[in-house]
Scaffold this active site. Structure first.
Site, PDB file in Angstrom:
ATOM      1  N   ARG A   1     -41.504  82.464  -5.850  1.00  0.00           N
ATOM      2  CA  ARG A   1     -41.971  81.777  -4.642  1.00  0.00           C
ATOM      3  C   ARG A   1     -43.284  81.058  -4.865  1.00  0.00           C
ATOM      4  NH1 ARG A   1     -41.639  86.826  -1.453  1.00  0.00           N
ATOM      5  NH2 ARG A   1     -40.933  87.683  -3.422  1.00  0.00           N
TER       6      ARG A   1
ATOM      7  N   GLU B   1     -45.405  96.136  -6.430  1.00  0.00           N
ATOM      8  CA  GLU B   1     -45.208  97.146  -5.383  1.00  0.00           C
ATOM      9  C   GLU B   1     -43.893  97.884  -5.571  1.00  0.00           C
ATOM     10  OE1 GLU B   1     -44.923  95.760  -1.309  1.00  0.00           O
ATOM     11  OE2 GLU B   1     -45.036  97.809  -0.532  1.00  0.00           O
TER      12      GLU B   1
HETATM   13  O1  LIG Z   1     -49.131  92.261  -5.706  1.00  0.00           O
HETATM   14  P1  LIG Z   1     -47.850  92.777  -6.269  1.00  0.00           P
HETATM   15  O2  LIG Z   1     -47.582  94.204  -5.875  1.00  0.00           O
HETATM   16  O3  LIG Z   1     -47.776  92.591  -7.746  1.00  0.00           O
HETATM   17  O4  LIG Z   1     -46.665  91.945  -5.614  1.00  0.00           O
HETATM   18  C1  LIG Z   1     -46.711  90.569  -5.350  1.00  0.00           C
HETATM   19  C2  LIG Z   1     -45.569  89.846  -5.981  1.00  0.00           C
HETATM   20  O5  LIG Z   1     -44.303  90.354  -5.513  1.00  0.00           O
HETATM   21  C3  LIG Z   1     -43.471  89.283  -5.134  1.00  0.00           C
HETATM   22  O6  LIG Z   1     -42.779  88.765  -6.218  1.00  0.00           O
HETATM   23  P2  LIG Z   1     -41.381  89.262  -6.767  1.00  0.00           P
HETATM   24  O7  LIG Z   1     -41.625  90.056  -8.024  1.00  0.00           O
HETATM   25  O8  LIG Z   1     -40.593  89.897  -5.676  1.00  0.00           O
HETATM   26  O9  LIG Z   1     -40.755  87.926  -7.314  1.00  0.00           O
HETATM   27  P3  LIG Z   1     -40.044  86.636  -6.781  1.00  0.00           P
HETATM   28  O10 LIG Z   1     -41.122  85.731  -6.254  1.00  0.00           O
HETATM   29  O11 LIG Z   1     -39.457  86.124  -8.048  1.00  0.00           O
HETATM   30  O12 LIG Z   1     -39.030  87.024  -5.745  1.00  0.00           O
HETATM   31  C4  LIG Z   1     -44.457  88.237  -4.652  1.00  0.00           C
HETATM   32  O13 LIG Z   1     -43.886  86.945  -4.675  1.00  0.00           O
HETATM   33  C5  LIG Z   1     -45.588  88.382  -5.618  1.00  0.00           C
HETATM   34  O14 LIG Z   1     -45.382  87.597  -6.788  1.00  0.00           O
HETATM   35  N1  LIG Z   2     -44.106  93.832   0.827  1.00  0.00           N
HETATM   36  C1  LIG Z   2     -43.954  92.682   0.155  1.00  0.00           C
HETATM   37  N2  LIG Z   2     -43.468  91.592   0.771  1.00  0.00           N
HETATM   38  C2  LIG Z   2     -43.314  90.439   0.069  1.00  0.00           C
HETATM   39  N3  LIG Z   2     -43.624  90.310  -1.204  1.00  0.00           N
HETATM   40  C3  LIG Z   2     -44.110  91.374  -1.834  1.00  0.00           C
HETATM   41  N4  LIG Z   2     -44.508  91.557  -3.099  1.00  0.00           N
HETATM   42  C4  LIG Z   2     -44.894  92.819  -3.245  1.00  0.00           C
HETATM   43  N5  LIG Z   2     -44.794  93.482  -2.106  1.00  0.00           N
HETATM   44  C5  LIG Z   2     -44.290  92.598  -1.199  1.00  0.00           C
END
Ligand SMILES: O=P(O)(O)OC[C@H]1O[C@H](OP(=O)(O)OP(=O)(O)O)[C@H](O)[C@@H]1O
Ligand SMILES: Nc1ncnc2[nH]cnc12
Length: 184
Positions: free
Chosen positions: A72, A109
């Site tokens: 994203r 997370e």
């Molecule tokens: O602060 P954190 O705990 O590290 O989490 C934040 C990350 O989690 C989500 O990505 P995700 O890995 O779901 O990837 P995506 O954007 O490819 O769906 C979000 O877009 C951040 O990149």
């Molecule tokens: N709760 C949450 N919602 C969306 N993106 C995330 N990336 C990590 N935690 C998330």
């Protein structure tokens, strides 16, 4: 979505409306996680323009390259790069890049992941803004900053739309210049 807005957002009805489009999805991608879904915001032309312009305006004049995080973060980072007339480097999940400069494993997370930085596109000394959608534990952003620094870049700021304060990402990024539009 209710929360604390950045001073640059306060009084901006278009931005408040845009941030209000972020929705909560319980138990995604696993039980117990309250997922913050920015899809409705991205699908609204006025909202995505307001948010991208605000992220572009928050970042300092010293930025000379945007690094955007899969997936994203790509959508927002490309817009910020366009708005500022800057190039964009995608940090990708493994196996997607034909030439890799550096790779890092990290925790977020709801799991573990790996990022790769493309070879020969980030010049040593680049002053980088790292862009993503959400800051939760900060594991993702910390790993991306580490990749930029391994390549000789300087992270002059990190920028997200939404910060989940209870998960401590800002503490993890202590000493870095963290920009958010909304903190919940
Ligand atoms: O602060 P954190 O705990 O590290 O989490 C934040 C990350 O989690 C989500 O990505 P995700 O890995 O779901 O990837 P995506 O954007 O490819 O769906 C979000 O877009 C951040 O990149
Ligand atoms: N709760 C949450 N919602 C969306 N993106 C995330 N990336 C990590 N935690 C998330």
């Amino acid at each position: 979505m209710t929360g604390v807005v950045d001073p640059s957002v306060a009084g901006r009805a278009d931005l408040v409306r845009a941030l209000d489009l972020i929705r909560d999805i319980p138990d995604f991608p696993q039980p117990g996680v309250l997922f913050k879904d920015i899809s409705p915001l991205l699908a609204d032309g006025a909202a995505v323009r307001a948010v991208v312009d605000a992220m572009a305006a928050q970042a300092g004049p010293e930025v000379d390259l945007v690094v955007a995080l899969e997936a994203r973060g790509f959508l927002l980072g490309a817009g910020v790069g366009y708005a500022r007339g800057l190039g964009v480097v995608p940090v990708r999940k493994p196996g997607k890049l034909p030439a890799v400069a550096h790779r890092i494993d990290f925790q977020l997370e709801y799991g573990t992941a790996t990022f790769e930085l493309p070879a020969d596109v980030l010049s040593p000394g680049a002053r980088v803004l790292v862009v993503d959608d959400v800051l939760a534990t900060g594991g993702t952003m910390e790993a991306a900053c580490e990749l930029v620094e391994r390549a000789g870049g300087t992270v002059v700021g990190v920028s997200v739309v939404l910060e989940l304060a209870a998960l401590g990402g800002r503490r993890r990024l202590a000493g870095r210049n963290v920009h958010t539009l909304l903190t919940v």
